[in-house]
Design a protein around this motif. Structure first.
Motif, PDB file in Angstrom:
ATOM      1  N   UNK A   1      12.186  -9.761   4.936  1.00 31.93           N
ATOM      2  CA  UNK A   1      12.087  -9.737   6.157  1.00 31.93           C
ATOM      3  C   UNK A   1      10.106 -10.492   5.906  1.00 31.93           C
ATOM      4  N   UNK A   2       9.380 -10.184   4.902  1.00 29.61           N
ATOM      5  CA  UNK A   2       7.826 -11.043   4.530  1.00 29.61           C
ATOM      6  C   UNK A   2       8.281 -11.833   3.517  1.00 29.61           C
ATOM      7  N   UNK A   3       9.347 -11.971   2.648  1.00 28.63           N
ATOM      8  CA  UNK A   3       9.555 -12.863   2.193  1.00 28.63           C
ATOM      9  C   UNK A   3      10.302 -14.301   2.538  1.00 28.63           C
ATOM     10  N   UNK A   4      10.906 -13.827   4.245  1.00 26.61           N
ATOM     11  CA  UNK A   4      11.654 -14.992   4.831  1.00 26.61           C
ATOM     12  C   UNK A   4       9.778 -15.860   5.657  1.00 26.61           C
ATOM     13  N   UNK A   5       9.036 -14.933   5.715  1.00 26.98           N
ATOM     14  CA  UNK A   5       8.074 -15.427   6.695  1.00 26.98           C
ATOM     15  C   UNK A   5       6.522 -15.931   6.319  1.00 26.98           C
ATOM     16  N   UNK A   6       6.325 -16.531   6.749  1.00 28.49           N
ATOM     17  CA  UNK A   6       5.715 -18.059   6.608  1.00 28.49           C
ATOM     18  C   UNK A   6       4.022 -17.304   6.143  1.00 28.49           C
ATOM     19  N   UNK A   7       3.741 -16.631   6.936  1.00 31.21           N
ATOM     20  CA  UNK A   7       2.280 -15.701   6.602  1.00 31.21           C
ATOM     21  C   UNK A   7       2.300 -14.384   6.000  1.00 31.21           C
ATOM     22  N   UNK A   8       2.902 -13.665   5.320  1.00 30.88           N
ATOM     23  CA  UNK A   8       2.970 -12.761   5.086  1.00 30.88           C
ATOM     24  C   UNK A   8       2.321 -10.975   5.084  1.00 30.88           C
ATOM     25  N   UNK A   9       1.112 -12.139   5.070  1.00 28.16           N
ATOM     26  CA  UNK A   9       0.101 -10.901   4.820  1.00 28.16           C
ATOM     27  C   UNK A   9      -0.733 -10.752   6.350  1.00 28.16           C
ATOM     28  N   UNK A  10      -0.605 -11.850   7.506  1.00 27.99           N
ATOM     29  CA  UNK A  10      -0.549 -11.651   8.496  1.00 27.99           C
ATOM     30  C   UNK A  10      -0.060 -10.370   8.795  1.00 27.99           C
ATOM     31  N   UNK A  11       1.254  -9.897   8.393  1.00 28.20           N
ATOM     32  CA  UNK A  11       1.901  -8.873   9.066  1.00 28.20           C
ATOM     33  C   UNK A  11       1.298  -7.698   8.909  1.00 28.20           C
ATOM     34  N   UNK A  12       1.001  -7.857   7.895  1.00 25.25           N
ATOM     35  CA  UNK A  12       0.208  -6.731   7.412  1.00 25.25           C
ATOM     36  C   UNK A  12      -0.726  -6.303   7.686  1.00 25.25           C
ATOM     37  N   UNK A  13      -1.753  -7.806   7.855  1.00 25.64           N
ATOM     38  CA  UNK A  13      -2.894  -6.869   8.572  1.00 25.64           C
ATOM     39  C   UNK A  13      -2.877  -6.404  10.522  1.00 25.64           C
ATOM     40  N   UNK A  14      -1.910  -6.726  10.593  1.00 23.13           N
ATOM     41  CA  UNK A  14      -1.398  -6.607  12.187  1.00 23.13           C
ATOM     42  C   UNK A  14      -1.336  -5.007  11.855  1.00 23.13           C
ATOM     43  N   UNK A  15      -0.546  -4.468  10.344  1.00 26.19           N
ATOM     44  CA  UNK A  15      -0.075  -3.446  10.518  1.00 26.19           C
ATOM     45  C   UNK A  15      -1.222  -2.425  10.474  1.00 26.19           C
ATOM     46  N   UNK A  16      -1.759  -2.776   9.942  1.00 26.99           N
ATOM     47  CA  UNK A  16      -3.126  -1.666   9.458  1.00 26.99           C
ATOM     48  C   UNK A  16      -4.075  -1.817  11.084  1.00 26.99           C
TER      49      UNK A  16
ATOM     50  N   UNK B   1       8.223  -0.468  -2.781  1.00 25.77           N
ATOM     51  CA  UNK B   1       6.674  -1.613  -3.252  1.00 25.77           C
ATOM     52  C   UNK B   1       7.029  -1.856  -4.826  1.00 25.77           C
ATOM     53  N   UNK B   2       7.275  -1.096  -5.213  1.00 22.69           N
ATOM     54  CA  UNK B   2       6.546  -1.019  -7.113  1.00 22.69           C
ATOM     55  C   UNK B   2       7.508  -0.645  -8.582  1.00 22.69           C
ATOM     56  N   UNK B   3       9.211  -1.094  -7.594  1.00 26.26           N
ATOM     57  CA  UNK B   3      10.609  -0.968  -7.976  1.00 26.26           C
ATOM     58  C   UNK B   3      11.191  -1.643  -8.624  1.00 26.26           C
ATOM     59  N   UNK B   4      10.548  -2.808  -8.549  1.00 25.44           N
ATOM     60  CA  UNK B   4      11.140  -4.172  -8.425  1.00 25.44           C
ATOM     61  C   UNK B   4      10.290  -5.317  -7.822  1.00 25.44           C
ATOM     62  N   UNK B   5       9.580  -6.430  -9.279  1.00 27.29           N
ATOM     63  CA  UNK B   5       9.063  -7.811  -8.368  1.00 27.29           C
ATOM     64  C   UNK B   5       9.603  -7.876  -7.010  1.00 27.29           C
ATOM     65  N   UNK B   6       8.528  -8.452  -6.225  1.00 28.05           N
ATOM     66  CA  UNK B   6       9.659  -9.583  -5.209  1.00 28.05           C
ATOM     67  C   UNK B   6       8.919 -10.515  -5.076  1.00 28.05           C
ATOM     68  N   UNK B   7       8.933 -11.906  -4.589  1.00 24.82           N
ATOM     69  CA  UNK B   7       8.537 -12.853  -4.510  1.00 24.82           C
ATOM     70  C   UNK B   7       7.607 -13.665  -3.465  1.00 24.82           C
ATOM     71  N   UNK B   8       7.152 -12.287  -3.139  1.00 26.17           N
ATOM     72  CA  UNK B   8       5.521 -12.932  -2.330  1.00 26.17           C
ATOM     73  C   UNK B   8       4.341 -12.534  -3.014  1.00 26.17           C
ATOM     74  N   UNK B   9       3.816 -13.453  -2.109  1.00 29.40           N
ATOM     75  CA  UNK B   9       2.105 -13.364  -2.916  1.00 29.40           C
ATOM     76  C   UNK B   9       1.418 -12.252  -3.157  1.00 29.40           C
ATOM     77  N   UNK B  10       0.350 -12.147  -4.024  1.00 24.52           N
ATOM     78  CA  UNK B  10      -0.151 -11.131  -4.705  1.00 24.52           C
ATOM     79  C   UNK B  10      -1.233 -11.251  -4.075  1.00 24.52           C
TER      80      UNK B  10
END
Length: 170
Positions: free
Chosen positions: A24-39, A161-170
């Motif tokens: 779902x983070x691959x489809x999100x336009x701001x995936x880092x924001x979602x992670x920040x909300x989680x933490x 998370x470390x199993x395979x490369x993802x298309x999200x930004x690092x």
């Protein structure tokens, strides 16, 4: 799917939920924001869970610090300092995963840790309720269960998370 339902699913299938979060983070336009909300939400719940303990602590044990100061320090620590430390821990875990052959991104490692914090945070509320009973044995058991849940869920999420490369930004 609601976050609460995902949290409950994480206790049974952490890798499957993590896979869905990364997709779902691959489809999100701001995936880092979602992670920040989680933490931030996880740290807020943990900070709230410390309120009963801070209220019941005798002032003699912490000097002459008033209740407002103790609450302010706890909330500052959990809402400002803890997220920064968790960012560092996520970076360190990603580097260590890379050393042993991990192929994920830094974002995926952060998402794994931040999701784990949010997932385990309701257990801190249970810990707070048990702490109010003033009996050390159940408190120790609940704290051990919280620690074990954190380690198991984070390990599973980090492996995914470390199993395979993802298309999200690092």
């Amino acid at each position: 799917m609601a976050v609460t339902a995902q949290i409950l699913r994480t206790y049974r299938h952490p890798r499957r939920v993590m896979r869905g979060l990364m997709a779902s983070s691959l489809r999100d336009d701001r995936p880092e924001a979602r992670g920040l909300v989680y933490v931030m939400l996880g740290c807020l719940i943990i900070a709230i869970s410390h309120v009963p303990t801070l209220i019941s602590v005798e002032a003699d044990l912490v000097g002459d610090a008033p209740l407002e100061a103790r609450l302010g320090i706890a909330f500052f620590g959990w809402l400002f300092v803890a997220p920064l430390l968790l960012y560092g821990l996520a970076m360190l875990s990603h580097i260590l995963a890379r050393v042993v052959g991990g192929q994920g991104t830094g974002f995926a490692a952060r998402l794994a840790l931040f999701w784990t914090v949010l997932t385990v945070s309701p257990l801190f509320l249970v810990r707070a309720l048990v702490t109010l009973a003033n009996d050390a044995t159940p408190v120790f058991a609940v704290e051990a269960a919280v620690a074990l849940a954190f380690v198991v869920i984070w390990s599973a999420c980090l492996i995914e998370a470390e199993a395979a490369p993802q298309g999200a930004a690092s």
